[in-house]
Design a protein around this motif. Structure first.
Motif, PDB file in Angstrom:
ATOM      1  N   LYS A   1     -21.556   8.220 -11.457  1.00 30.11           N
ATOM      2  CA  LYS A   1     -21.353   7.548 -10.600  1.00 30.11           C
ATOM      3  C   LYS A   1     -22.529   7.352  -9.522  1.00 30.11           C
ATOM      4  CE  LYS A   1     -18.413   6.968  -6.403  1.00 30.11           C
ATOM      5  NZ  LYS A   1     -17.242   7.785  -5.682  1.00 30.11           N
ATOM      6  N   ILE A   2     -23.162   6.348  -9.257  1.00 28.27           N
ATOM      7  CA  ILE A   2     -24.327   6.297  -8.042  1.00 28.27           C
ATOM      8  C   ILE A   2     -23.885   6.159  -6.754  1.00 28.27           C
ATOM      9  CG2 ILE A   2     -26.454   4.880  -7.741  1.00 28.27           C
ATOM     10  CD1 ILE A   2     -26.639   3.995 -10.283  1.00 28.27           C
TER      11      ILE A   2
ATOM     12  N   LYS B   1     -25.513   5.392  -3.201  1.00 28.47           N
ATOM     13  CA  LYS B   1     -26.702   5.485  -2.531  1.00 28.47           C
ATOM     14  C   LYS B   1     -26.680   5.314  -1.028  1.00 28.47           C
ATOM     15  CE  LYS B   1     -30.450   1.908  -3.042  1.00 28.47           C
ATOM     16  NZ  LYS B   1     -30.902   0.373  -3.697  1.00 28.47           N
TER      17      LYS B   1
ATOM     18  N   GLU C   1     -35.586   5.421  -8.284  1.00 32.67           N
ATOM     19  CA  GLU C   1     -34.543   4.551  -8.690  1.00 32.67           C
ATOM     20  C   GLU C   1     -35.011   3.676 -10.004  1.00 32.67           C
ATOM     21  OE1 GLU C   1     -31.828   1.242  -6.116  1.00 32.67           O
ATOM     22  OE2 GLU C   1     -33.827   1.526  -5.447  1.00 32.67           O
TER      23      GLU C   1
ATOM     24  N   LEU D   1     -34.607   5.552 -12.925  1.00 35.44           N
ATOM     25  CA  LEU D   1     -33.002   5.738 -13.112  1.00 35.44           C
ATOM     26  C   LEU D   1     -32.517   4.348 -13.650  1.00 35.44           C
ATOM     27  CD1 LEU D   1     -30.288   7.313 -12.716  1.00 35.44           C
ATOM     28  CD2 LEU D   1     -30.190   6.114 -10.483  1.00 35.44           C
TER      29      LEU D   1
ATOM     30  N   SER E   1     -22.284  12.781 -10.142  1.00 43.15           N
ATOM     31  CA  SER E   1     -22.770  12.009  -9.115  1.00 43.15           C
ATOM     32  C   SER E   1     -24.317  11.889  -8.959  1.00 43.15           C
ATOM     33  CB  SER E   1     -22.232  12.155  -7.822  1.00 43.15           C
ATOM     34  OG  SER E   1     -21.029  11.975  -8.037  1.00 43.15           O
ATOM     35  N   VAL E   2     -24.855  10.488  -8.985  1.00 45.62           N
ATOM     36  CA  VAL E   2     -26.297  10.357  -8.503  1.00 45.62           C
ATOM     37  C   VAL E   2     -26.378  10.133  -7.093  1.00 45.62           C
ATOM     38  CG1 VAL E   2     -28.512   8.961  -8.835  1.00 45.62           C
ATOM     39  CG2 VAL E   2     -26.555   9.152 -10.779  1.00 45.62           C
TER      40      VAL E   2
ATOM     41  N   LEU F   1     -28.575   9.201  -4.292  1.00 40.09           N
ATOM     42  CA  LEU F   1     -29.800   8.303  -4.284  1.00 40.09           C
ATOM     43  C   LEU F   1     -30.048   7.922  -3.092  1.00 40.09           C
ATOM     44  CD1 LEU F   1     -32.392   6.991  -5.741  1.00 40.09           C
ATOM     45  CD2 LEU F   1     -30.431   4.959  -5.996  1.00 40.09           C
TER      46      LEU F   1
END
Length: 232
Positions: free
Chosen positions: A4-5, A7, A196, A199, A225-226, A228
């Motif tokens: 999951k990203i 941001k 990013e 990624l 989890s990412v 970012l």
């Protein structure tokens, strides 16, 4: 990509949310098992987050901390991840945490693998929180696409092994893929537009040997989890 990203508008907002989330998970682990384990990555990216984390009001004396990997250099060397953790995380309220470093007196990292592995026998599995980083080449921990030890690092059941990348200096010691996946929660901590871009490139493929971070982003065994932020 199954991870999951998440941001954030900037790294400050990321660090505030991330440090609180880590603290909450560590305290939950303490409440459940009497202790908790945190594995962290080196480099410059986590330093501001570490500072925030070090001030969180949890039972730090019941937290075990280790690095996911380290360069095989003395602590006096600026390349030492252990030295960075000592100065950036093991301070303030977190100064009473139990930190176990990787570096030994062995000159050659490959001669120290069994000794280093034994250091972590007392760490409870699964680890409560594991924080990974990612290089521009898609490596994570010290599992590099260029190193002769790549296949072993991705397939071995051992927890610890030495690696020697050809595109980066120093021998390394690293937790392996199987060891890092023996955790309750994985994170990938990224800051900057270039990260990013990497990624998104990584997410477009599936070859773990080309970009070892895919071994973690594309699995569904452990929640990941990412975290970012493209701007500081």
């Amino acid at each position: 990509m199954k991870a999951k990203i998440r941001k954030f508008e900037n790294s400050t907002l990321l660090n505030e949310a991330f440090s609180q989330e880590i603290a909450d998970k560590l305290q939950a682990g303490i409440n459940e098992n009497g202790s908790a384990t945190l594995l962290v990555s080196g480099g410059n990216t986590p330093k501001p987050m570490f500072l925030m984390l070090s001030n969180k009001d949890i039972e730090w004396n019941k937290v075990n901390i280790a690095l996911v990997d380290d360069r095989w250099v003395e602590l006096s060397d600026s390349a030492s991840n252990e030295a960075m953790v000592n100065s950036a995380l093991l301070i303030n309220k977190a100064s009473v945490a139990n930190f176990v470093g990787m570096k030994t007196e062995h000159k050659d990292a490959f001669d120290a693998q069994a000794t280093v592995s034994a250091k972590f026998d007392a760490f409870k599995r699964p680890f409560d929180v594991v924080i990974l980083g990612m290089g521009e080449d898609g490596h994570t921990a010290s599992i590099f696409p260029c190193c002769a030890q790549l296949d072993e690092a991705l397939t071995t059941s051992k927890d610890i092994m030495a690696t020697e990348p050809t595109t980066a200096p120093h021998q390394r010691m690293t937790f392996t893929k199987s060891a890092l996946l023996n955790s309750k929660q994985l994170y990938l901590h990224l800051v900057g537009e270039s990260k990013e871009t990497v990624l998104l490139d990584v997410a477009a493929g599936s070859d773990e040997k080309q970009a070892p971070i895919r071994a973690f982003l594309n699995q569904s065994v452990v929640p990941m989890s990412v975290m970012l932020a493209t701007t500081k």
